[in-house]
Design a protein around this motif. Structure first.
Motif, short mmCIF file in Angstrom:
data_model
loop_
_atom_site.label_atom_id
_atom_site.label_comp_id
_atom_site.label_asym_id
_atom_site.label_seq_id
_atom_site.Cartn_x
_atom_site.Cartn_y
_atom_site.Cartn_z
N GLU A 19 0.82 -1.21 0.00
CA GLU A 19 0.00 0.00 0.00
C GLU A 19 0.86 1.26 0.00
O GLU A 19 0.56 2.22 -0.72
CB GLU A 19 -0.94 0.00 1.20
CG GLU A 19 -2.05 -1.03 1.11
CD GLU A 19 -2.81 -1.22 2.39
OE1 GLU A 19 -4.03 -1.52 2.29
OE2 GLU A 19 -2.23 -1.10 3.50
N VAL A 20 1.91 1.27 0.79
CA VAL A 20 2.80 2.44 0.82
C VAL A 20 3.52 2.57 -0.52
O VAL A 20 3.66 3.67 -1.06
CB VAL A 20 3.80 2.36 1.99
CG1 VAL A 20 4.76 3.54 1.95
CG2 VAL A 20 3.05 2.33 3.33
N SER A 21 3.97 1.45 -1.06
CA SER A 21 4.63 1.48 -2.38
C SER A 21 3.71 2.09 -3.42
O SER A 21 4.13 2.94 -4.22
CB SER A 21 5.02 0.07 -2.81
OG SER A 21 6.09 -0.42 -2.06
N HIS A 22 2.46 1.66 -3.43
CA HIS A 22 1.49 2.18 -4.39
C HIS A 22 1.28 3.68 -4.19
O HIS A 22 1.25 4.45 -5.15
CB HIS A 22 0.17 1.43 -4.26
CG HIS A 22 -0.88 1.91 -5.20
ND1 HIS A 22 -0.83 1.68 -6.55
CD2 HIS A 22 -2.00 2.64 -4.97
CE1 HIS A 22 -1.89 2.26 -7.12
NE2 HIS A 22 -2.61 2.83 -6.18
N ALA A 23 1.16 4.11 -2.93
CA ALA A 23 0.95 5.54 -2.63
C ALA A 23 2.13 6.38 -3.09
O ALA A 23 1.97 7.55 -3.44
CB ALA A 23 0.71 5.73 -1.13
N MET A 24 3.32 5.78 -3.11
CA MET A 24 4.52 6.49 -3.54
C MET A 24 4.73 6.41 -5.05
O MET A 24 5.65 7.04 -5.58
CB MET A 24 5.74 5.94 -2.82
CG MET A 24 5.75 6.26 -1.34
SD MET A 24 7.27 5.73 -0.55
CE MET A 24 8.43 6.93 -1.22
N GLY A 25 3.90 5.63 -5.74
CA GLY A 25 4.03 5.54 -7.18
C GLY A 25 4.88 4.40 -7.70
O GLY A 25 5.16 4.32 -8.89
N PHE A 26 5.32 3.51 -6.81
CA PHE A 26 6.09 2.35 -7.25
C PHE A 26 5.15 1.33 -7.87
O PHE A 26 4.00 1.20 -7.48
CB PHE A 26 6.82 1.70 -6.07
CG PHE A 26 7.94 2.52 -5.51
CD1 PHE A 26 9.10 2.75 -6.24
CD2 PHE A 26 7.86 3.06 -4.24
CE1 PHE A 26 10.14 3.50 -5.72
CE2 PHE A 26 8.89 3.82 -3.71
CZ PHE A 26 10.04 4.04 -4.45
N SER A 27 5.66 0.56 -8.83
CA SER A 27 4.82 -0.43 -9.50
C SER A 27 4.72 -1.73 -8.72
O SER A 27 3.86 -2.56 -9.00
CB SER A 27 5.35 -0.71 -10.91
OG SER A 27 6.68 -1.19 -10.85
#
Length: 66
Positions: A20-28
């Motif tokens: 979820e944090v990865s997604h919020a930061m724009g990571f794939s």
């Protein structure tokens, strides 16, 4: 240096997954943020700003002693 323990603690307290944090930061994928949280990746200014926003922290708190 980023306070890695604070990142992990804040993420867990907010009930967020690494994905979820990865997604919020724009990571794939979850790997992007996981590398930051484990100290395996350097953080640029844009990412630092995003982490501060996600976890409601100041830059000083993020950069404080671990």
């Amino acid at each position: 240096m980023i306070n890695l323990g604070l990142l992990r603690d804040r993420r867990r307290k907010r009930g967020l997954t690494v994905r979820e944090v990865s997604h919020a930061m724009g990571f794939s994928s979850a790997t992007g943020y996981h590398r930051i949280e484990t100290g395996r990746a350097k953080v640029n200014v844009v990412q630092l700003k995003e982490l501060a926003r996600i976890f409601n922290l100041t830059w000083e708190e993020l950069l404080g002693d671990a």
